[in-house]
Scaffold this motif. Structure first.
Motif, mmCIF file in Angstrom:
data_model
loop_
_atom_site.group_PDB
_atom_site.id
_atom_site.type_symbol
_atom_site.label_atom_id
_atom_site.label_comp_id
_atom_site.label_asym_id
_atom_site.label_seq_id
_atom_site.Cartn_x
_atom_site.Cartn_y
_atom_site.Cartn_z
ATOM 1 N N LEU A 54 -45.195 -17.221 -29.592
ATOM 2 C CA LEU A 54 -45.699 -18.007 -28.453
ATOM 3 C C LEU A 54 -47.143 -18.446 -28.702
ATOM 4 O O LEU A 54 -47.521 -19.574 -28.379
ATOM 5 N N THR A 55 -47.925 -17.552 -29.272
ATOM 6 C CA THR A 55 -49.317 -17.886 -29.591
ATOM 7 C C THR A 55 -49.372 -18.992 -30.649
ATOM 8 O O THR A 55 -50.174 -19.923 -30.547
ATOM 9 N N ALA A 56 -48.489 -18.882 -31.662
ATOM 10 C CA ALA A 56 -48.427 -19.917 -32.699
ATOM 11 C C ALA A 56 -48.008 -21.262 -32.098
ATOM 12 O O ALA A 56 -48.531 -22.321 -32.490
ATOM 13 N N MET A 57 -47.096 -21.241 -31.136
ATOM 14 C CA MET A 57 -46.653 -22.477 -30.479
ATOM 15 C C MET A 57 -47.794 -23.098 -29.666
ATOM 16 O O MET A 57 -47.937 -24.324 -29.596
ATOM 17 N N THR A 58 -48.603 -22.249 -29.050
ATOM 18 C CA THR A 58 -49.765 -22.738 -28.305
ATOM 19 C C THR A 58 -50.759 -23.401 -29.242
ATOM 20 O O THR A 58 -51.317 -24.470 -28.938
ATOM 21 N N LEU A 59 -51.005 -22.774 -30.408
ATOM 22 C CA LEU A 59 -51.924 -23.351 -31.390
ATOM 23 C C LEU A 59 -51.392 -24.678 -31.929
ATOM 24 O O LEU A 59 -52.163 -25.602 -32.204
ATOM 25 N N GLU A 60 -50.064 -24.778 -32.064
ATOM 26 C CA GLU A 60 -49.460 -26.042 -32.507
ATOM 27 C C GLU A 60 -49.715 -27.150 -31.492
ATOM 28 O O GLU A 60 -50.033 -28.292 -31.853
ATOM 29 N N ARG A 61 -49.606 -26.813 -30.196
ATOM 30 C CA ARG A 61 -49.900 -27.792 -29.139
ATOM 31 C C ARG A 61 -51.379 -28.171 -29.153
ATOM 32 O O ARG A 61 -51.746 -29.327 -28.921
ATOM 33 N N TYR A 62 -52.225 -27.187 -29.438
ATOM 34 C CA TYR A 62 -53.671 -27.452 -29.519
ATOM 35 C C TYR A 62 -53.976 -28.435 -30.656
ATOM 36 O O TYR A 62 -54.730 -29.398 -30.476
ATOM 37 N N ILE A 87 -56.199 -10.415 -28.573
ATOM 38 C CA ILE A 87 -56.417 -11.539 -29.488
ATOM 39 C C ILE A 87 -55.582 -12.745 -29.057
ATOM 40 O O ILE A 87 -56.073 -13.885 -29.008
ATOM 41 N N MET A 88 -54.302 -12.496 -28.717
ATOM 42 C CA MET A 88 -53.426 -13.602 -28.317
ATOM 43 C C MET A 88 -53.902 -14.236 -27.017
ATOM 44 O O MET A 88 -53.860 -15.463 -26.853
ATOM 45 N N PHE A 89 -54.357 -13.420 -26.082
ATOM 46 C CA PHE A 89 -54.850 -13.928 -24.811
ATOM 47 C C PHE A 89 -56.084 -14.814 -25.018
ATOM 48 O O PHE A 89 -56.198 -15.894 -24.430
ATOM 49 N N ILE A 90 -56.989 -14.369 -25.886
ATOM 50 C CA ILE A 90 -58.198 -15.159 -26.182
ATOM 51 C C ILE A 90 -57.824 -16.507 -26.801
ATOM 52 O O ILE A 90 -58.374 -17.553 -26.438
ATOM 53 N N LEU A 91 -56.872 -16.495 -27.738
ATOM 54 C CA LEU A 91 -56.447 -17.739 -28.392
ATOM 55 C C LEU A 91 -55.832 -18.711 -27.394
ATOM 56 O O LEU A 91 -56.109 -19.922 -27.428
ATOM 57 N N ILE A 92 -54.990 -18.196 -26.500
ATOM 58 C CA ILE A 92 -54.331 -19.068 -25.528
ATOM 59 C C ILE A 92 -55.332 -19.631 -24.526
ATOM 60 O O ILE A 92 -55.298 -20.820 -24.197
ATOM 61 N N VAL A 93 -56.248 -18.787 -24.041
ATOM 62 C CA VAL A 93 -57.248 -19.257 -23.075
ATOM 63 C C VAL A 93 -58.172 -20.294 -23.704
ATOM 64 O O VAL A 93 -58.477 -21.333 -23.095
ATOM 65 N N SER A 94 -58.622 -20.041 -24.931
ATOM 66 C CA SER A 94 -59.517 -20.996 -25.599
ATOM 67 C C SER A 94 -58.794 -22.319 -25.860
ATOM 68 O O SER A 94 -59.393 -23.399 -25.721
ATOM 69 N N SER A 95 -57.501 -22.261 -26.231
ATOM 70 C CA SER A 95 -56.715 -23.494 -26.422
ATOM 71 C C SER A 95 -56.592 -24.245 -25.103
ATOM 72 O O SER A 95 -56.715 -25.478 -25.060
ATOM 73 N N LYS A 154 -49.030 -32.745 -20.103
ATOM 74 C CA LYS A 154 -47.743 -32.077 -20.349
ATOM 75 C C LYS A 154 -47.928 -30.923 -21.325
ATOM 76 O O LYS A 154 -47.378 -29.835 -21.142
ATOM 77 N N GLY A 155 -48.732 -31.159 -22.371
ATOM 78 C CA GLY A 155 -49.037 -30.089 -23.319
ATOM 79 C C GLY A 155 -49.787 -28.954 -22.662
ATOM 80 O O GLY A 155 -49.572 -27.781 -22.977
ATOM 81 N N LEU A 156 -50.656 -29.294 -21.708
ATOM 82 C CA LEU A 156 -51.425 -28.278 -20.983
ATOM 83 C C LEU A 156 -50.505 -27.397 -20.149
ATOM 84 O O LEU A 156 -50.671 -26.170 -20.095
ATOM 85 N N ARG A 157 -49.528 -28.004 -19.495
ATOM 86 C CA ARG A 157 -48.570 -27.219 -18.699
ATOM 87 C C ARG A 157 -47.758 -26.282 -19.588
ATOM 88 O O ARG A 157 -47.432 -25.156 -19.191
ATOM 89 N N THR A 158 -47.429 -26.747 -20.793
ATOM 90 C CA THR A 158 -46.704 -25.894 -21.747
ATOM 91 C C THR A 158 -47.544 -24.678 -22.124
ATOM 92 O O THR A 158 -47.043 -23.548 -22.181
ATOM 93 N N VAL A 159 -48.845 -24.903 -22.366
ATOM 94 C CA VAL A 159 -49.748 -23.795 -22.695
ATOM 95 C C VAL A 159 -49.829 -22.796 -21.537
ATOM 96 O O VAL A 159 -49.845 -21.584 -21.748
ATOM 97 N N ILE A 160 -49.846 -23.299 -20.302
ATOM 98 C CA ILE A 160 -49.891 -22.424 -19.123
ATOM 99 C C ILE A 160 -48.644 -21.545 -19.065
ATOM 100 O O ILE A 160 -48.722 -20.345 -18.796
ATOM 101 N N LEU A 161 -47.479 -22.139 -19.340
ATOM 102 C CA LEU A 161 -46.233 -21.370 -19.321
ATOM 103 C C LEU A 161 -46.221 -20.320 -20.426
ATOM 104 O O LEU A 161 -45.752 -19.196 -20.225
#
Length: 311
Positions: free
Chosen positions: A106-114, A194-202, A223-230
């Motif tokens: 999930l963290t990797a998917m968030t970074l991909e959206r970033y 670590i994962m929480f920090i990465l997601i929040v910063s993204s 739309k990408g932002l909503r995905t990161v929130i989920l």
């Protein structure tokens, strides 16, 4: 009088467990069918060339394996089925591994959206299929650290006679001393910090881009932002799961019936629920995947082949 009360409590507990097992199996079979359908669509509709869909498939496979293994352990515990410690280790390793694979993915998917939103010119280079395959290997390597540490401590702490016993298999049997539980908890908390920090910063950086974007760009960014929130919400549920054993231990000392209800609630809310959000995020919210899903379902139920769009 006390004996009668004990019998009533025992009978009530058995009935409660029976009903819970039935409901859980209905949920498990439903989630597995949905995941299987999405996995079939992933391979049939050629989504395996896009990074975010490849990582999505990893979460589907990971979640399906976790659900199956946890269900097997649940049935073994319910029917008091004992096995040798070696077989229990074989069941424990993939369960512990893929419990962490999902949030790390999930963290990797968030970074991909970033990267897609904040670094669009480098997205094709950084998120190529080859790099995605390396990313999957890294995800599994990072996720295996916790279970390797737990098993290493267990192997050095357990006596030889312990390996000859037949036991009710559960993750708790590998924790022989309280300090081992603290080590495991510390590793998990470090992962999720670590994962929480990465997601929040993204999330923060995507918000900045969203404010300056315009037109179609702005719509895609939000739309990408909503995905990161989920993704963040899924990760939060997984994080709360780490605190559940402490709550359950405290309740166990007070009321046995309440303990069963709390454990049942925790399993559904913090174990199954995060693993059911992935189909929602990419199975229904993603336009391309939703159209492929709709097309596949219609082709399955309607005989007229003219409605089926070939991929």
């Amino acid at each position: 009088m006390a004996d009668n009360m004990s019998l009533v409590v025992g009978k009530s507990l058995r009935q409660q467990l029976r009903h819970q097992v039935i409901v859980l199996h209905i949920l498990v079979m439903t989630f597995l069918c949905i995941n299987l359908l999405l996995i079939v669509i992933f391979f049939k509709k050629c989504f395996y060339t896009t990074t975010r869909y490849i990582l999505f498939a990893v979460t589907l496979l990971s979640d399906s394996l976790i659900i199956i293994l946890s269900d097997v352990l649940l049935l073994m515990t319910h029917f008091k089925f004992t096995i040798q410690i070696g077989l229990c280790i074989v069941l424990y390793f993939p369960l512990a591994l893929y419990t962490l694979v999902t949030p790390v993915t999930l963290t990797a998917m968030t970074l991909e959206r970033y990267v897609a939103i904040c670094m669009p010119l480098r997205h094709g280079e950084l998120c190529s299929t080859r790099n995605t395959n390396y990313c999957i290997l890294i995800i599994h390597g990072l996720s295996s650290i916790q279970c390797i540490v737990v098993l290493s401590i267990f192997f050095t702490s357990a006596s030889l006679s312990f390996y000859q016993q037949n036991i009710l298999c559960s993750v708790e049997i590998f924790i022989l001393y309280k300090w081992q539980s603290h080590v495991k908890s510390a590793i998990n908390q470090f992962y999720f910090l670590i994962m929480f920090i990465l997601i929040v910063s993204s999330y923060v950086k995507i918000i900045k881009v969203a404010k300056t974007a315009s037109g179609e760009n702005k719509k895609s960014t939000w739309k990408g932002l909503r995905t990161v929130i989920l993704h963040g919400f899924q990760l939060l549920l997984c994080l709360i799961q780490l605190w559940c054993p402490f709550i359950e231990d405290a309740v166990f000392q007070i009321n046995l019936l309440l303990y069963g209800q709390i454990r049942y609630f925790n399993y559904i809310t913090f174990y199954l629920a995060p693993r059911c959000l992935s189909p929602l995020i990419y199975g229904l919210r993603d336009e391309k995947f939703f159209l492929a899903l709709k097309d596949y379902v219609l082709c399955g139920f309607v005989k007229n082949g003219s409605i089926c769009v070939k991929s």
